[in-house]
Design a protein around this motif. Sequence first.
Motif, PDB file in Angstrom:
ATOM      1  N   GLU A  57       0.823  -1.215   0.000  1.00 57.29           N
ATOM      2  CA  GLU A  57       0.000   0.000   0.000  1.00 57.29           C
ATOM      3  C   GLU A  57       0.853   1.259   0.000  1.00 57.29           C
ATOM      4  N   ALA A  61       0.647   3.919  -2.949  1.00 57.63           N
ATOM      5  CA  ALA A  61       0.329   5.301  -2.573  1.00 57.63           C
ATOM      6  C   ALA A  61       1.403   6.262  -3.053  1.00 57.63           C
ATOM      7  N   ASP A  66      -3.984   9.475  -5.172  1.00 55.16           N
ATOM      8  CA  ASP A  66      -5.420   9.328  -4.894  1.00 55.16           C
ATOM      9  C   ASP A  66      -5.768   7.982  -4.268  1.00 55.16           C
ATOM     10  N   LYS A  68      -6.607   5.213  -1.781  1.00 57.24           N
ATOM     11  CA  LYS A  68      -7.147   5.118  -0.419  1.00 57.24           C
ATOM     12  C   LYS A  68      -7.301   3.631  -0.079  1.00 57.24           C
ATOM     13  N   GLN A  73      -6.456   0.004   9.019  1.00 59.58           N
ATOM     14  CA  GLN A  73      -5.205   0.758   9.018  1.00 59.58           C
ATOM     15  C   GLN A  73      -4.387   0.453  10.266  1.00 59.58           C
TER      16      GLN A  73
END
Length: 97
Positions: A57, A61, A66, A68, A73
Amino acid sequence: MDTVFVVAAIFIGLPWIILHYITRWKTAATITSDDEVLLEELYSLAKRLDERMDTVERLVASDNPDFKPARIQHDKEIDNEPLRELDRLLAERGDRK
């Protein structure tokens, strides 16, 4: 002869059958040591996979601002609480051994 058979069936056979199935029921409902080892292995595998997902991730990212992530998390307090509780329980169990 019939009386002896009936008395033996009531006072020997019936308690034996009841105690036999109570014992089977109690042993079937417990987690074995093999099950505990498997659960620990699965837990460590899940933690490693979670770390890998964090890395993926982060890489995605960095390429796409953009992006998400749609999963739990690692830096949210509400998402970390169940993991802390599990870590605490495993540590307590490890102290008892």
